[in-house]
Design a protein around this motif. Sequence first.
Motif, PDB file in Angstrom:
ATOM      1  N   ASN A 279     -54.954  34.906  27.225  1.00 17.39           N
ATOM      2  CA  ASN A 279     -53.646  35.363  26.774  1.00 17.39           C
ATOM      3  C   ASN A 279     -52.588  34.639  27.603  1.00 17.39           C
ATOM      4  O   ASN A 279     -52.374  34.961  28.767  1.00 17.39           O
ATOM      5  CB  ASN A 279     -53.527  36.879  26.946  1.00 17.39           C
ATOM      6  N   ARG A 280     -51.925  33.662  27.028  1.00 18.80           N
ATOM      7  CA  ARG A 280     -50.957  32.850  27.755  1.00 18.80           C
ATOM      8  C   ARG A 280     -49.793  33.680  28.275  1.00 18.80           C
ATOM      9  O   ARG A 280     -49.243  33.405  29.338  1.00 18.80           O
ATOM     10  CB  ARG A 280     -50.424  31.737  26.853  1.00 18.80           C
ATOM     11  N   ASP A 281     -49.390  34.700  27.514  1.00 17.94           N
ATOM     12  CA  ASP A 281     -48.268  35.528  27.938  1.00 17.94           C
ATOM     13  C   ASP A 281     -48.631  36.411  29.127  1.00 17.94           C
ATOM     14  O   ASP A 281     -47.792  36.708  29.979  1.00 17.94           O
ATOM     15  CB  ASP A 281     -47.791  36.407  26.781  1.00 17.94           C
ATOM     16  N   LEU A 282     -49.879  36.837  29.191  1.00 22.73           N
ATOM     17  CA  LEU A 282     -50.327  37.718  30.262  1.00 22.73           C
ATOM     18  C   LEU A 282     -50.796  36.937  31.485  1.00 22.73           C
ATOM     19  O   LEU A 282     -50.661  37.381  32.624  1.00 22.73           O
ATOM     20  CB  LEU A 282     -51.458  38.618  29.755  1.00 22.73           C
ATOM     21  N   GLY A 283     -51.344  35.763  31.265  1.00 22.96           N
ATOM     22  CA  GLY A 283     -51.885  34.981  32.377  1.00 22.96           C
ATOM     23  C   GLY A 283     -53.313  35.391  32.691  1.00 22.96           C
ATOM     24  O   GLY A 283     -53.942  36.145  31.944  1.00 22.96           O
ATOM     25  N   PRO A 284     -53.862  34.916  33.824  1.00 25.51           N
ATOM     26  CA  PRO A 284     -55.258  35.227  34.156  1.00 25.51           C
ATOM     27  C   PRO A 284     -55.450  36.714  34.401  1.00 25.51           C
ATOM     28  O   PRO A 284     -54.543  37.411  34.853  1.00 25.51           O
ATOM     29  CB  PRO A 284     -55.493  34.423  35.440  1.00 25.51           C
ATOM     30  N   GLU A 285     -56.651  37.185  34.066  1.00 27.02           N
ATOM     31  CA  GLU A 285     -56.990  38.592  34.225  1.00 27.02           C
ATOM     32  C   GLU A 285     -57.918  38.766  35.429  1.00 27.02           C
ATOM     33  O   GLU A 285     -58.476  37.800  35.950  1.00 27.02           O
ATOM     34  CB  GLU A 285     -57.637  39.108  32.939  1.00 27.02           C
ATOM     35  N   PRO A 286     -58.104  40.015  35.898  1.00 29.46           N
ATOM     36  CA  PRO A 286     -58.985  40.257  37.052  1.00 29.46           C
ATOM     37  C   PRO A 286     -60.388  39.716  36.817  1.00 29.46           C
ATOM     38  O   PRO A 286     -60.878  39.676  35.680  1.00 29.46           O
ATOM     39  CB  PRO A 286     -58.982  41.781  37.173  1.00 29.46           C
TER      40      PRO A 286
END
Length: 569
Positions: A279-286
């Motif tokens: 998700n480009r808008d959210l960025g990397p996830e945990p």
Amino acid sequence: MPKPTQEHLRRLREHCTDAAWTIRQECAEILSAKDRHAHTETSLVGCGPALVDLLSRQADIVHSLYQENHAGTTVDAVLEDGRDSSYLRKYNLALKRLEDIASVAYSKFYAYLFKDLPICWRQLYTDARILKFCLLLLKSPYVAKDESNRGGSPDGSHDCLDELVKTLDLALILAGAAGERRGRRWVDKALEFLHAVWLAEGTGHEIHDDSATNQDRPAKRAKLVDDHVPSQLHDDNDQYTGTTFSIYEPFTPFVTRPIKKVDALSMEDFQAYMDQAQNRDLGPEPLIIRNALSEWPALSTRPWNRPSYLLSQTFDGRRLVPVEIGRSYVDEGWGQKLITFGEFLHDYIDPTLLPQSNDHPTTDANHDKDSHGGRTVSGSNADTRPPKPVAYLAQHQLFTQLPTLRNDILIPDYCYTSPPPHPTDPSINQPELDEPLLNAWFGPPGTISPLHNDPYHNILTQVVGRKYLRLYSPRETTRLAARGKENGVEMGNTSMLDIGVLEGWDEAPDSAEHDIEGAVKNGVDGDAFKAIPFVDGILEPGDALYIPIGWWHYVRGLSVSFSVSFWWN
């Protein structure tokens, strides 16, 4: 060749003599300067000429006492020999004046936020503690002239060592050991010499001969027993005697929405993970990275899961540490205090870790431990005292205070990648750090970090025990009932939602009603809370969790747990 004890004592005495001379000279320069404002703002000049002059006189006394004491005779020996009592009068007067100076300096700590505290007061406090240490050393059995009276456990050496260690730890913890020409480096070196003397006298329990001066020792590669279980979980490490910390977990939440897990990544693969977010808008996830700590001595050759090792690095538990008392820092009644590391282990981790004493009573014969580390009560003498509150050594720069432990861990390569900025609020981004910020998190089962977010990317590493974590994305911030300013302290990075209470894991604390009202005002009731998406997981020893900037996270210690966090940007 001089004996090891004699050589370390000689170097420690020279170290103290140099400190007294340097403090005296710096004070003299300030007092003789025509334009006192010419000194930098970090100078003692900000404390005023009266205090500078008082400090200068004490430094002169300490220096002269060391000059008189060149033969290596203790202050007590001077009395026994019936010599001129002026020596003792000077000693006692200087000791009292130094306490007065430290008290005046410390009173200024309450007048400012610590970040705004003029460094002159931190330096004054540190200098007074350093000079007090120098005086206490002269009174210690460690400097006794008669070698036959040393070795084993010199009379009074335990009490003296307690006071010596406490004096320097107060400078480190309360004042950050500030100082232009002394400060932290001086304190670290003094403790290094003292540790070597303590071991050579046979009063310590260190195994490795070189550990007292091993700040430059290379980190050894730790070999894992298999692909998934760190070696510390196997009882095959006989370098340190005694048991490992209990792995008993009084309560373990179910993981319902697992955090993604991968095996140890290369630096390049981790960078790609951050750059190529789904998700480009959210960025990397945990992301949980298994076997990320395979080269850490803390999981193998210098094992943190063995109390005997941690005690060996803290003068048998004499080092002071700041601990939080209470379930959570947002609960009423929560507080902080300074205690020795040994007290922390005995009173809050496991009462069997140190010998019984009047200060640390253990349960009587009718109170036995079951196989899980819990208490079973039998007979008519059941212990009716209320359980002690949880204590947590939390977000403490332990590795600055204890450099030897810093050598047991390695900064993950991931902290030298280029992470993205905050995905929703650019104002949260911080200036770039020169080096990652390290903090220690050590406590018994039940420690809690309430739901909050941080202004940095975080690699949270698990060394001992297990922790449960739940994380919410920055996009859910408006639904997480962030606090505002409370009692003058900005708490906007902490949620009013008490995850443990809302999930039924914990009893509601006294402050819960206020928080529930606040959450409802923010549009978050029980049903709304359950609808907020999250991810959760359990960190095992050897795991690392990547927490991207801005992600809200709730952390719960399941067993005795020791973690290290690395903030970077």
